[in-house]
Design an enzyme around this catalytic site. Structure first.
Site, mmCIF file in Angstrom:
data_model
loop_
_atom_site.group_PDB
_atom_site.id
_atom_site.type_symbol
_atom_site.label_atom_id
_atom_site.label_comp_id
_atom_site.label_asym_id
_atom_site.label_seq_id
_atom_site.Cartn_x
_atom_site.Cartn_y
_atom_site.Cartn_z
ATOM 1 N N HIS A 96 -0.011 3.471 7.797
ATOM 2 C CA HIS A 96 0.273 4.870 7.467
ATOM 3 C C HIS A 96 -1.016 5.693 7.506
ATOM 4 C CE1 HIS A 96 4.088 3.275 5.900
ATOM 5 N NE2 HIS A 96 4.545 4.512 6.049
ATOM 6 N N LYS B 85 -1.878 8.531 2.287
ATOM 7 C CA LYS B 85 -0.839 7.813 1.524
ATOM 8 C C LYS B 85 -1.454 7.151 0.296
ATOM 9 C CE LYS B 85 3.115 4.764 1.967
ATOM 10 N NZ LYS B 85 3.972 5.725 1.260
#
Ligand code: NAD
Length: 267
Positions: A154, A158
């Protein structure tokens, strides 16, 4: 159907505001942010890059729940729990996409769902939910001769790891094998950890750049390997799925639902 958005100036919140505005059969009821947020008082739609709607970003979620048929929540775990209480008190549907919740927080959400329909999904994309079903199926067929590792990547912003989707895939794999994930999860390895134990489900989390979300479930056997991969190219798929879930709640009884239920893949 009137849909409200809590956390409406966040990355997902803005996408959801745009998706509601562009979807037939629903209208934007308003949006909230946390107390003291710099965008309080600004136009909810302008913040999302749209023409002004006259709805101002507020810090009064109770008023938003009263004005909405359903509320979509991509915020932080503590806020989502508070919102679940407001959903229960006002019998308003809640669509919760926040990840990083602990077992106790998920249980509390389940208790709130006794009084309102709540859709809880670590991932609202149709493709990922199909991947969940496939993972359970493949894990059940292959058994413990194949080692399962779940790799996800990600963007650098995040905050939780492994991703909620990776944990969901781990749960699907564990279910396929007839075990509980907590008993078999290796949530990261470091140093000299010894040989891999059979039956474990390993996780690896990569972070960097602007990667929207990639998940691979690896089934590694002797002499062959199967990999199931999903790559999200745009956050729009999550916003679209969340709005679909909100529309699906219309007329549903109170209860805790998943995106599998919304898509009709429910077990
Ligand atoms: P973000 O930080 O850009 O947005 C979160 C927003 O919530 C911020 O604007 C923040 O100010 C706001 N917020 C915090 N506390 C609040 C409160 N009490 N009331 C109202 N607003 C509040 O983060 P993001 O990238 O939009 O992700 C949000 C969450 O959604 C994360 O947990 C992420 O993992 C999850 N997510 C889930 C999916 C899915 O499909 N389920 C997809 C993408 C992201």
């Amino acid at each position: 159907m009137k849909i409200g958005v809590v956390g409406c100036t966040g990355r997902m919140g803005r996408m959801v505001v745009a998706e509601i505005t562009g979807t037939g059969g629903c209208e934007l009821a308003g949006g909230t942010e946390s107390a003291g947020h710099p965008k309080l008082g600004e136009d909810v739609s302008t913040v999302a890059g749209l023409a002004a709607s006259g709805l101002k970003v507020s810090d009064d979620p109770a008023a938003l729940f009263s004005a909405s048929d359903a509320v979509i929540d991509f915020t932080v775990p503590e806020a989502t729990l508070h919102h679940a209480g407001l959903a229960a008190d006002s019998s308003t549907a809640l669509v919760a996409g926040t990840t990083g919740m602990g077992d106790e927080q998920v249980s509390a959400l389940g208790r709130a769902a006794a009084r309102a329909p709540i859709v809880l999904a670590p991932n609202f994309s149709a493709g990922v939910n199909l991947l969940l079903g496939l993972t359970e199926q493949v894990a059940g067929v292959l058994g413990e001769d194949f080692d399962i590792e779940i790799v996800e990547m990600h963007h650098k912003h995040k905050v939780d790891a492994p991703s909620g989707t990776a944990l969901g895939l781990g749960e699907a794999a564990a279910k396929g094998r007839g075990v509980g994930l907590n008993q078999v999860a290796d949530r990261g390895r470091d140093g000299i950890t010894g040989e891999r134990q059979p039956g474990r489900i390993g996780f690896a989390a990569l972070r960097g750049g602007d990667v929207v979300g990639e998940h691979t479930v690896v089934f590694a056997g002797a002499g062959e390997r199967i990999e199931l991969t999903h790559k999200a190219a745009s956050r729009v798929i999550f916003a679209r799925g969340a709005v679909r879930a909100a529309l699906w709640t219309e007329g549903r009884p109170a209860g805790l639902y998943s995106m599998m239920d919304v898509l009709g893949f429910g077990s």
